[in-house]
Design a protein around this motif. Structure first.
Motif, PDB file in Angstrom:
ATOM      1  N   TYR A 153       0.855  -1.189   0.000  1.00 38.51           N
ATOM      2  CA  TYR A 153       0.000   0.000   0.000  1.00 38.51           C
ATOM      3  C   TYR A 153       0.885   1.231   0.000  1.00 38.51           C
ATOM      4  O   TYR A 153       1.912   1.274   0.694  1.00 38.51           O
ATOM      5  CB  TYR A 153      -0.828   0.087   1.294  1.00 38.51           C
ATOM      6  CG  TYR A 153      -1.881  -0.953   1.515  1.00 38.51           C
ATOM      7  CD1 TYR A 153      -2.922  -1.155   0.621  1.00 38.51           C
ATOM      8  CD2 TYR A 153      -1.880  -1.700   2.693  1.00 38.51           C
ATOM      9  CE1 TYR A 153      -3.913  -2.092   0.884  1.00 38.51           C
ATOM     10  CE2 TYR A 153      -2.866  -2.638   2.963  1.00 38.51           C
ATOM     11  CZ  TYR A 153      -3.885  -2.827   2.048  1.00 38.51           C
ATOM     12  OH  TYR A 153      -4.855  -3.742   2.315  1.00 38.51           O
ATOM     13  N   SER A 154       0.476   2.240  -0.719  1.00 39.47           N
ATOM     14  CA  SER A 154       1.168   3.534  -0.646  1.00 39.47           C
ATOM     15  C   SER A 154       0.381   4.463   0.273  1.00 39.47           C
ATOM     16  O   SER A 154      -0.682   4.099   0.778  1.00 39.47           O
ATOM     17  CB  SER A 154       1.241   4.161  -2.033  1.00 39.47           C
ATOM     18  OG  SER A 154      -0.045   4.621  -2.425  1.00 39.47           O
ATOM     19  N   HIS A 155       0.905   5.657   0.469  1.00 36.14           N
ATOM     20  CA  HIS A 155       0.126   6.756   1.041  1.00 36.14           C
ATOM     21  C   HIS A 155      -1.235   6.787   0.326  1.00 36.14           C
ATOM     22  O   HIS A 155      -1.305   6.635  -0.889  1.00 36.14           O
ATOM     23  CB  HIS A 155       0.897   8.052   0.788  1.00 36.14           C
ATOM     24  CG  HIS A 155       0.387   9.259   1.500  1.00 36.14           C
ATOM     25  ND1 HIS A 155      -0.882   9.769   1.300  1.00 36.14           N
ATOM     26  CD2 HIS A 155       0.955  10.051   2.422  1.00 36.14           C
ATOM     27  CE1 HIS A 155      -1.047  10.825   2.060  1.00 36.14           C
ATOM     28  NE2 HIS A 155       0.051  11.025   2.762  1.00 36.14           N
ATOM     29  N   SER A 156      -2.316   6.998   1.089  1.00 38.86           N
ATOM     30  CA  SER A 156      -3.652   6.958   0.478  1.00 38.86           C
ATOM     31  C   SER A 156      -3.810   7.970  -0.657  1.00 38.86           C
ATOM     32  O   SER A 156      -4.542   7.739  -1.619  1.00 38.86           O
ATOM     33  CB  SER A 156      -4.724   7.254   1.530  1.00 38.86           C
ATOM     34  OG  SER A 156      -4.768   6.223   2.487  1.00 38.86           O
ATOM     35  N   GLN A 157      -3.123   9.090  -0.523  1.00 41.47           N
ATOM     36  CA  GLN A 157      -3.265  10.157  -1.516  1.00 41.47           C
ATOM     37  C   GLN A 157      -2.380   9.891  -2.733  1.00 41.47           C
ATOM     38  O   GLN A 157      -2.480  10.604  -3.732  1.00 41.47           O
ATOM     39  CB  GLN A 157      -2.837  11.460  -0.815  1.00 41.47           C
ATOM     40  CG  GLN A 157      -3.449  12.705  -1.363  1.00 41.47           C
ATOM     41  CD  GLN A 157      -3.079  13.930  -0.514  1.00 41.47           C
ATOM     42  OE1 GLN A 157      -2.775  13.810   0.684  1.00 41.47           O
ATOM     43  NE2 GLN A 157      -3.105  15.083  -1.130  1.00 41.47           N
TER      44      GLN A 157
ATOM     45  N   SER B 124     -12.872   7.054 -10.611  1.00 41.21           N
ATOM     46  CA  SER B 124     -12.828   6.971  -9.159  1.00 41.21           C
ATOM     47  C   SER B 124     -12.703   8.365  -8.549  1.00 41.21           C
ATOM     48  O   SER B 124     -13.282   8.649  -7.486  1.00 41.21           O
ATOM     49  CB  SER B 124     -11.670   6.045  -8.773  1.00 41.21           C
ATOM     50  OG  SER B 124     -11.001   6.484  -7.647  1.00 41.21           O
TER      51      SER B 124
ATOM     52  N   ARG C 265      -5.843   1.621 -14.687  1.00 40.97           N
ATOM     53  CA  ARG C 265      -6.610   2.396 -13.707  1.00 40.97           C
ATOM     54  C   ARG C 265      -5.717   3.374 -12.948  1.00 40.97           C
ATOM     55  O   ARG C 265      -5.547   3.291 -11.720  1.00 40.97           O
ATOM     56  CB  ARG C 265      -7.354   1.476 -12.709  1.00 40.97           C
ATOM     57  CG  ARG C 265      -8.098   0.291 -13.289  1.00 40.97           C
ATOM     58  CD  ARG C 265      -9.064   0.569 -14.424  1.00 40.97           C
ATOM     59  NE  ARG C 265     -10.186   1.419 -14.064  1.00 40.97           N
ATOM     60  CZ  ARG C 265     -10.453   2.561 -14.721  1.00 40.97           C
ATOM     61  NH1 ARG C 265      -9.692   3.000 -15.707  1.00 40.97           N
ATOM     62  NH2 ARG C 265     -11.483   3.268 -14.387  1.00 40.97           N
TER      63      ARG C 265
ATOM     64  N   MET D 190     -10.592   3.396   1.153  1.00 46.26           N
ATOM     65  CA  MET D 190     -10.252   2.410   0.112  1.00 46.26           C
ATOM     66  C   MET D 190      -8.733   2.167   0.057  1.00 46.26           C
ATOM     67  O   MET D 190      -8.227   1.570  -0.899  1.00 46.26           O
ATOM     68  CB  MET D 190     -10.750   2.858  -1.255  1.00 46.26           C
ATOM     69  CG  MET D 190     -12.258   2.804  -1.414  1.00 46.26           C
ATOM     70  SD  MET D 190     -12.878   1.089  -1.496  1.00 46.26           S
ATOM     71  CE  MET D 190     -14.159   1.178  -0.258  1.00 46.26           C
ATOM     72  N   LEU D 191      -8.021   2.678   1.060  1.00 41.30           N
ATOM     73  CA  LEU D 191      -6.590   2.424   1.261  1.00 41.30           C
ATOM     74  C   LEU D 191      -5.676   3.167   0.288  1.00 41.30           C
ATOM     75  O   LEU D 191      -5.031   4.114   0.662  1.00 41.30           O
ATOM     76  CB  LEU D 191      -6.308   0.927   1.287  1.00 41.30           C
ATOM     77  CG  LEU D 191      -7.025   0.265   2.469  1.00 41.30           C
ATOM     78  CD1 LEU D 191      -7.133  -1.241   2.303  1.00 41.30           C
ATOM     79  CD2 LEU D 191      -6.335   0.605   3.789  1.00 41.30           C
ATOM     80  N   CYS D 192      -5.587   2.745  -0.969  1.00 40.67           N
ATOM     81  CA  CYS D 192      -4.774   3.514  -1.921  1.00 40.67           C
ATOM     82  C   CYS D 192      -5.110   3.075  -3.334  1.00 40.67           C
ATOM     83  O   CYS D 192      -5.596   1.967  -3.542  1.00 40.67           O
ATOM     84  CB  CYS D 192      -3.276   3.347  -1.653  1.00 40.67           C
ATOM     85  SG  CYS D 192      -2.593   1.739  -2.076  1.00 40.67           S
ATOM     86  N   PRO D 193      -4.836   3.943  -4.319  1.00 44.33           N
ATOM     87  CA  PRO D 193      -5.026   3.513  -5.709  1.00 44.33           C
ATOM     88  C   PRO D 193      -3.944   2.503  -6.078  1.00 44.33           C
ATOM     89  O   PRO D 193      -2.908   2.428  -5.413  1.00 44.33           O
ATOM     90  CB  PRO D 193      -4.876   4.808  -6.515  1.00 44.33           C
ATOM     91  CG  PRO D 193      -4.302   5.837  -5.611  1.00 44.33           C
ATOM     92  CD  PRO D 193      -4.403   5.349  -4.200  1.00 44.33           C
ATOM     93  N   PRO D 194      -4.182   1.716  -7.161  1.00 44.44           N
ATOM     94  CA  PRO D 194      -3.203   0.703  -7.572  1.00 44.44           C
ATOM     95  C   PRO D 194      -1.827   1.348  -7.744  1.00 44.44           C
ATOM     96  O   PRO D 194      -1.689   2.360  -8.416  1.00 44.44           O
ATOM     97  CB  PRO D 194      -3.733   0.223  -8.924  1.00 44.44           C
ATOM     98  CG  PRO D 194      -5.171   0.594  -8.962  1.00 44.44           C
ATOM     99  CD  PRO D 194      -5.319   1.796  -8.095  1.00 44.44           C
ATOM    100  N   VAL D 195      -0.803   0.735  -7.140  1.00 45.17           N
ATOM    101  CA  VAL D 195       0.512   1.383  -7.108  1.00 45.17           C
ATOM    102  C   VAL D 195       1.180   1.350  -8.482  1.00 45.17           C
ATOM    103  O   VAL D 195       1.842   2.299  -8.881  1.00 45.17           O
ATOM    104  CB  VAL D 195       1.383   0.752  -6.014  1.00 45.17           C
ATOM    105  CG1 VAL D 195       2.787   1.347  -6.025  1.00 45.17           C
ATOM    106  CG2 VAL D 195       0.737   0.984  -4.645  1.00 45.17           C
ATOM    107  N   ILE D 196       0.967   0.283  -9.225  1.00 45.92           N
ATOM    108  CA  ILE D 196       1.573   0.234 -10.562  1.00 45.92           C
ATOM    109  C   ILE D 196       0.920   1.308 -11.455  1.00 45.92           C
ATOM    110  O   ILE D 196       1.588   1.939 -12.289  1.00 45.92           O
ATOM    111  CB  ILE D 196       1.485  -1.193 -11.172  1.00 45.92           C
ATOM    112  CG1 ILE D 196       2.492  -1.368 -12.301  1.00 45.92           C
ATOM    113  CG2 ILE D 196       0.091  -1.558 -11.646  1.00 45.92           C
ATOM    114  CD1 ILE D 196       3.839  -1.822 -11.871  1.00 45.92           C
TER     115      ILE D 196
END
Lengths: 556, 556
Positions: A188-192, A226, A386, A410-416
């Motif tokens: 997970y990354s930073h949520s933002q 999103s 996405r 929702m934690l974070c957007p997809p990191v890739i």
């Protein structure tokens, strides 16, 4: 077949509801969730009927009930029935992936299984801006970096990467830089969004606009959709809240407003002015909505336009910012097609706003603007990843904090996908080893899109009863079609909007899938369809020309 | 500093509200969005106060207002103010990424910039199940395949893949198979997820449970969180709708219910019975909610438990299914930790339901069950990829169609995440070239987690006033802490819940970040914290032991 019987019964009763009280229906039904004052709804009879249909006929396919499910399909024994689920979900419409798309997918599967009974040998998905489903190849630099992010063990043999696969040093360096930031694309990354990536985005915006951007005001997202969902969730504060939405529009906006039980306040774009905005039209819609008790809170602008393909002038943008300043409206600028511009130059809402804030003292200081972008469109075309972002300008910090909390659930957007955003906004520069190939691929995609857009435009000019604005931007053309009365009668006999009838016949005859104008909204007594110009070759364009000529002859 | 002044003013008035009417507050405030009948809310005073704080103190950091924003931070000139945005968004609480997490991130950044003033040299993020942020390496087979999906050009030199990078033939074959299905990971897929991947998931479920699964009833998602959001959106049909949620719980559930303006109907897990479910407790909560006018529609079960780590027995599962059958409740089985089980074996709700349907005629036929899974947990640990799925069992096909429409508005889950779902459910089999390494890595992660769990458990046993259930599953321990009255007074003087006070002091003293029990809900007059056991080594565990002993001495 109790299930099919019930679906058909529901369709009938819904149709009846739609027909008996057309003036209350605005892309909606049931509890008149986003019902509008009568003055707004003249345009919507056809749309309402078509959507009621597509909403339910969709159940035919992608989700086929198993035998055991069918056996149990009587409402009395279950908790959830179509009648007692969230009525806002039921009211939402989303035609882009509706009946036509489902049927096209069926045809594709059948052809793949060797079906020879169809009058075409391939399905052309011109219904959705999905470049890599068609011909478009991903940009090599992007995918090379992503492959290293997915498997950092590849970096243990850089020589082999260089010699066997042609990975340049800037590919390797970028991957190492991004890995140092995110640690692993599986974490997970930073949520933002990862801080370094937001800094890259801020630099990109500053270079694009000539005005600085603040990484703290940037939110990385799982695609622009999103982001829109987040913003409308925060903005819409009850059933009286309204948002000005252009008509025609990408139906994400009306669908999300339905889900939030908020009101869509439609304003028409001007087809005769190349689908531009008309300030008088917007003001009139706004005043009518206010008179009907709607608390209008925001205005959506899609620039370049979807489905229209229009590209707004700096003057058009100023007039929207004028209204926003005067009426305290949040401006939601959907700018995902910002690099898909054929005529003139793209001007961002942020740039125009900053210019006006410099030119005129005071008036524009209070404007709250959010601008959205995405990796899905442009020459990047990476829908499946996405990735996207939005920038908040002029928002109250405590409101920004609530937006942060909302997205953190929702934690974070997809990191890739976040990494791909970084690559999009910070591609290889002149003098860097991957630059030449990047530039060649980028320009090739850009020129190809332009050529296809004009080829399609020219084909439409050859077609009787079809009028189309010259291509300006985005990935779409949205021609008007004028159909003979007999065709409209035939459509009515099937309880279908005429444009939907036309598009279904087109699909059945040619395998070309487009979206009827009623899926986006259109003025009463006008008919359109939206087609992308992404598919390669000209064969499919000729299929449309031939079908159209035969259709017109049949219903003359 | 007008902004800070206002935030502080808001905190004060919110605290006052929370304190004056504690019995109406259930993870909520403002318009008593998910207020509960008084009988439900005895547990919530501490939680309410703590959450009010963490909700707003969060604004301190991740989103720092720029100077220009601060200058404009007066409500009168803007459309959006903290008072007029969606009150459901304001009411939502999500402590997992709240004040403590933000402070921990600040410490991490400061340490990275060379700050020597802190009493620790590293931050341990034990607050969130994010394995790859800590020590856990991704599984090689997964990432090798993903690298090929991201850059299919690598497949043009298979010899080099084999000789220079050790890619086995099954890696290459799998990548080719997945690429043939999705065409490009940059293209939108079917909204419900790529059909072939859903078929793989169905096979996995069949092998796991011994009962078939239907690919048409499977929905791939962007992590389990997005699936929960979808399901609650469809299920909650108005302000009277309620969902039974275990306490303690992962706060995604209460937060999403807040967003939907629906009611959380809490039922307590039994700490003394290893955090199991108690059927009497559930029934009592249900009856009280019904008496208060709540239309209870669903029951959430998290198994293995988050934050408790509990693993439910087949009998516990049966008793939940009994209630669901008798009361027509949808069962939402959050089974994302299904492979993180240390004691006994995981039994899925689906398997137990099918068994009961075979054993008992009629009673269980009407049960609607949805089971969620994810690539984020287990030995996969790929949170950042946002992949997951849910399976619908016994749903009305027309309801399933509405779920399909709802998810199609967001187009599709990340395609690379979908592919990772496929790899998770269909890993290398015995005899295949990548099997040995896969098995070694998988077992290594499993054994490591188990060892760390028990090491932490044993440390807790050495700590005065700390009681902890034996590790059973998931990635968490959730010990009870009994604090001296002086510590509770000191917390009250800071207007903090005592567990929050303890966790903040722990972070400040040791750099170890855990989440107070009030973020998940706990019985009145009990205090807990949740810690993951993901961090490597034992140094950090000893930091906790030393801190605790000093803390207890200070407040004796």
């Amino acid at each position: 077949m109790a299930w099919q019987g019930r679906a058909s019964h529901m369709r009938t009763s819904l149709r009846r509801a739609a027909i008996s009280r057309p003036s209350d229906i605005w892309f909606a039904r049931g509890q008149s969730v986003i019902s509008q004052p009568r003055s707004f709804s003249r345009i919507t009879l056809a749309a309402g009927r078509s959507n009621v249909l597509s909403d339910f006929t969709m159940t035919k396919t992608p989700v086929i009930p198993s035998a055991s499910q069918r056996a149990l399909s009587t409402a009395a024994i279950r908790c959830l029935t179509p009648d007692n689920i969230n009525s806002n979900v039921k009211a939402a419409k989303y035609a882009v992936r509706g009946e036509l798309a489902v049927k096209a997918e069926e045809y594709r599967v059948n052809l793949g299984q060797g079906d020879k009974s169809l009058p075409f040998d391939s399905v052309i998905f011109a219904n959705i801006g999905n470049p890599q489903q068609l011909d478009q190849k991903p940009i090599t630099f992007f995918r090379q970096v992503l492959s290293l992010l997915e498997n950092p063990l590849l970096l243990k043999n850089k020589d082999a990467l260089r010699t066997s696969f042609g990975y340049q040093d800037d590919v390797i360096e970028r991957a190492e830089k991004l890995l140092a930031e995110v640690q692993s694309v599986g974490a997970y990354s930073h949520s933002q969004g990862a801080p370094l990536i937001r800094e890259s985005v801020a630099k990109f915006i500053e270079e694009r606009d000539g005005f600085p951007a603040d990484p703290q005001s940037l939110f990385l997202t799982g695609g622009a959709s999103s982001g829109v969902n987040t913003l409308l969730n925060v903005i819409c504060n009850g059933p009286d809240a309204g948002v000005l939405v252009p008509i025609p529009q990408y139906p994400l906006y009306t669908a999300t407003l339905s889900l939030l039980n908020a009101r869509c306040v439609p304003y028409h774009l001007e087809e005769q002015k190349a689908w531009g905005t008309d300030i008088g039209t917007i003001k009139k819609s706004l005043e009518q909505a206010k008179a009907a008790g709607t608390d209008v809170r925001a205005i959506v602008v899609i620039n370049p336009g979807n489905p229209t393909g229009a590209s707004l002038s700096p003057d058009d943008i100023k007039s929207v910012l004028d209204i926003a300043a005067e009426e305290k409206l949040v401006v939601i600028a959907d700018e995902v097609y910002q690099t898909n511009v054929f005529i003139g130059e793209f001007t961002s809402f942020k740039k125009r706003l900053r210019e006006l804030q410099q030119e005129v003292s005071g008036k524009y200081d209070n404007v709250e603007l959010v601008s959205l972008h995405s990796v899905s469109k442009g020459m990047v075309g990476e829908c499946g990843h996405r990735g996207g972002f939005f920038e908040l300008v002029g928002f109250d910090p405590l409101v920004t904090a609530q937006i942060y909390k909302f997205i953190s659930i929702m934690l974070c957007p997809p990191v890739i996908g976040q990494c791909l955003v970084e690559l999009m906004v910070n591609p290889p520069k002149e003098g860097e080893p991957s630059h030449a190939l990047y530039q060649k691929e980028y320009n090739g995609i850009r020129d190809g899109l332009r050529q296809r857009a004009f080829a399609l435009y020219e084909a439409f000019q050859r077609m009787e009863g079809v009028e189309c604005q010259e291509p300006q931007g985005a990935m779409y053309l949205f021609p008007t079609i004028t159909l003979p009365p007999k065709a409209i009668e035939a459509a009515a006999a099937e309880n279908r909007a005429a444009d939907e009838f036309y598009c279904l016949r087109l699909l059945d005859a040619t395998g070309v899938c487009v979206v009827p104008g009623s899926g986006f909204g259109q003025k009463e007594n006008t008919l359109h369809f939206r087609t992308t110009f992404l598919a390669p070759g000209t064969d499919w364009v000729e299929r449309i020309v031939k079908f159209h000529s035969e259709f017109m002859a049949t219903y003359k």
